[in-house]
Design an enzyme around this catalytic site. Sequence first.
Site, PDB file in Angstrom:
ATOM      1  N   CYS A  87     -12.940   8.213  27.272  1.00 21.64           N
ATOM      2  CA  CYS A  87     -14.098   7.715  26.544  1.00 21.64           C
ATOM      3  C   CYS A  87     -14.222   8.478  25.231  1.00 21.64           C
ATOM      4  O   CYS A  87     -14.099   9.703  25.193  1.00 21.64           O
ATOM      5  CB  CYS A  87     -15.351   7.793  27.420  1.00 21.64           C
ATOM      6  SG  CYS A  87     -16.628   8.909  26.906  1.00 21.64           S
ATOM      7  N   GLU A  88     -14.410   7.709  24.155  1.00 20.15           N
ATOM      8  CA  GLU A  88     -14.393   8.351  22.837  1.00 20.15           C
ATOM      9  C   GLU A  88     -15.650   9.154  22.551  1.00 20.15           C
ATOM     10  O   GLU A  88     -15.692   9.893  21.575  1.00 20.15           O
ATOM     11  CB  GLU A  88     -14.159   7.309  21.743  1.00 20.15           C
ATOM     12  CG  GLU A  88     -15.292   6.334  21.528  1.00 20.15           C
ATOM     13  CD  GLU A  88     -14.936   5.291  20.469  1.00 20.15           C
ATOM     14  OE1 GLU A  88     -13.766   5.155  20.104  1.00 20.15           O
ATOM     15  OE2 GLU A  88     -15.871   4.611  20.021  1.00 20.15           O
ATOM     16  N   HIS A  89     -16.668   9.011  23.395  1.00 15.52           N
ATOM     17  CA  HIS A  89     -17.904   9.755  23.151  1.00 15.52           C
ATOM     18  C   HIS A  89     -17.874  11.165  23.730  1.00 15.52           C
ATOM     19  O   HIS A  89     -18.429  12.081  23.149  1.00 15.52           O
ATOM     20  CB  HIS A  89     -19.101   8.999  23.736  1.00 15.52           C
ATOM     21  CG  HIS A  89     -19.238   7.619  23.180  1.00 15.52           C
ATOM     22  ND1 HIS A  89     -19.355   6.493  23.972  1.00 15.52           N
ATOM     23  CD2 HIS A  89     -19.250   7.182  21.910  1.00 15.52           C
ATOM     24  CE1 HIS A  89     -19.447   5.427  23.207  1.00 15.52           C
ATOM     25  NE2 HIS A  89     -19.378   5.809  21.953  1.00 15.52           N
ATOM     26  N   HIS A  90     -17.244  11.296  24.904  1.00 16.39           N
ATOM     27  CA  HIS A  90     -17.266  12.596  25.592  1.00 16.39           C
ATOM     28  C   HIS A  90     -15.875  13.162  25.851  1.00 16.39           C
ATOM     29  O   HIS A  90     -15.757  14.260  26.384  1.00 16.39           O
ATOM     30  CB  HIS A  90     -17.999  12.461  26.936  1.00 16.39           C
ATOM     31  CG  HIS A  90     -19.410  11.980  26.809  1.00 16.39           C
ATOM     32  ND1 HIS A  90     -19.760  10.655  26.942  1.00 16.39           N
ATOM     33  CD2 HIS A  90     -20.558  12.658  26.549  1.00 16.39           C
ATOM     34  CE1 HIS A  90     -21.068  10.525  26.773  1.00 16.39           C
ATOM     35  NE2 HIS A  90     -21.576  11.723  26.523  1.00 16.39           N
ATOM     36  N   GLN A 128     -14.706   0.914  26.706  1.00 15.88           N
ATOM     37  CA  GLN A 128     -14.130  -0.110  27.586  1.00 15.88           C
ATOM     38  C   GLN A 128     -14.124  -1.489  26.923  1.00 15.88           C
ATOM     39  O   GLN A 128     -13.194  -2.273  27.103  1.00 15.88           O
ATOM     40  CB  GLN A 128     -14.915  -0.128  28.899  1.00 15.88           C
ATOM     41  CG  GLN A 128     -14.231  -0.949  29.975  1.00 15.88           C
ATOM     42  CD  GLN A 128     -14.982  -0.916  31.290  1.00 15.88           C
ATOM     43  OE1 GLN A 128     -15.557   0.111  31.655  1.00 15.88           O
ATOM     44  NE2 GLN A 128     -15.012  -2.019  31.991  1.00 15.88           N
ATOM     45  N   HIS A 156     -16.713   5.588  34.896  1.00 13.50           N
ATOM     46  CA  HIS A 156     -16.697   6.517  33.762  1.00 13.50           C
ATOM     47  C   HIS A 156     -17.131   7.910  34.224  1.00 13.50           C
ATOM     48  O   HIS A 156     -18.263   8.074  34.689  1.00 13.50           O
ATOM     49  CB  HIS A 156     -17.647   6.024  32.662  1.00 13.50           C
ATOM     50  CG  HIS A 156     -17.159   4.778  31.974  1.00 13.50           C
ATOM     51  ND1 HIS A 156     -16.823   4.743  30.632  1.00 13.50           N
ATOM     52  CD2 HIS A 156     -16.926   3.529  32.448  1.00 13.50           C
ATOM     53  CE1 HIS A 156     -16.418   3.522  30.314  1.00 13.50           C
ATOM     54  NE2 HIS A 156     -16.479   2.773  31.396  1.00 13.50           N
ATOM     55  N   CYS A 158     -17.961  10.319  32.519  1.00 10.27           N
ATOM     56  CA  CYS A 158     -19.108  10.825  31.730  1.00 10.27           C
ATOM     57  C   CYS A 158     -20.439  10.349  32.321  1.00 10.27           C
ATOM     58  O   CYS A 158     -21.485  10.924  32.014  1.00 10.27           O
ATOM     59  CB  CYS A 158     -18.993  10.437  30.250  1.00 10.27           C
ATOM     60  SG  CYS A 158     -19.128   8.670  29.945  1.00 10.27           S
TER      61      CYS A 158
END
Length: 198
Positions: A87-90, A128, A156, A158
């Site tokens: 995941c590109e956020h975490h 996703q 996920h 995260c």
Amino acid sequence: MPYSHKEEYNIKITDEVRERYKDIIEGLGEDTGREGLVKTPERAAKAMMFLTQGYHQDAEAILKSAMFSENYNEMILIKDIEIYSLCEHHLLPFYGKAHVAYIPNGKIVGLSKIPRVVDVFARRLQVQERLTQEILDCIDRTLKPQGVAVVIEAAHLCMMMRGVQKQNSVTTTSGFRGQFEKNETRNEFLKLISSDLR
Ligand SMILES: Nc1nc2c(ncn2[C@@H]2O[C@H](COP(=O)(O)OP(=O)(O)OP(=O)(O)O)[C@@H](O)[C@H]2O)c(=O)[nH]1
Ligand SMILES: [Zn+2]
């Protein structure tokens, strides 16, 4: 033996990522000199390079390398393709299954190339939704089928290890083009992916 340009590039990037991991581990209060951690920045850098190798791969070329003329006009479904992405956020993993179907338009593709294309896009920093769309777009653009469908079901980390801490939620994303925009074809696809038949 001298390194190729690509190998030199990989070594340079791995060295840089390794040094940043060293900073992070030390920033967390750990001692990168202790036995168990001495090689960890190097290992972590190599792991991250592996998990993001999709940036250096060409999904279209993979499909084009095994396209064959064939007069088959029914749905071809490859289901339960395991995916691991980040995941590109975490920068935490999300993982699950992708189901990919297409209806050819004079050309079929080598079966293994579909999971390979899935991996090219999964091995990047992702959400996703975009992962689903990129797989769909690539097959649509390259194979020009009568229709293509992609469904991804994923958990996920995260949302599991941190944040809302929900252990059992599964996120489903989907994309449909061409014939799959028709209810009948879409429903046949959805029925097939929900069956346990292997
Ligand atoms: N749409 C989408 N969101 C994602 C995906 N992976 C992670 N996220 C979300 O990205 C969002 C980032 O929101 P922020 O509020 O900036 O981050 P945060 O404070 O860590 O959020 P929490 O996870 O709620 O603690 C979160 O809601 C994550 O659940 C994904 O693949 N698609
Ligand atoms: Zn996340």
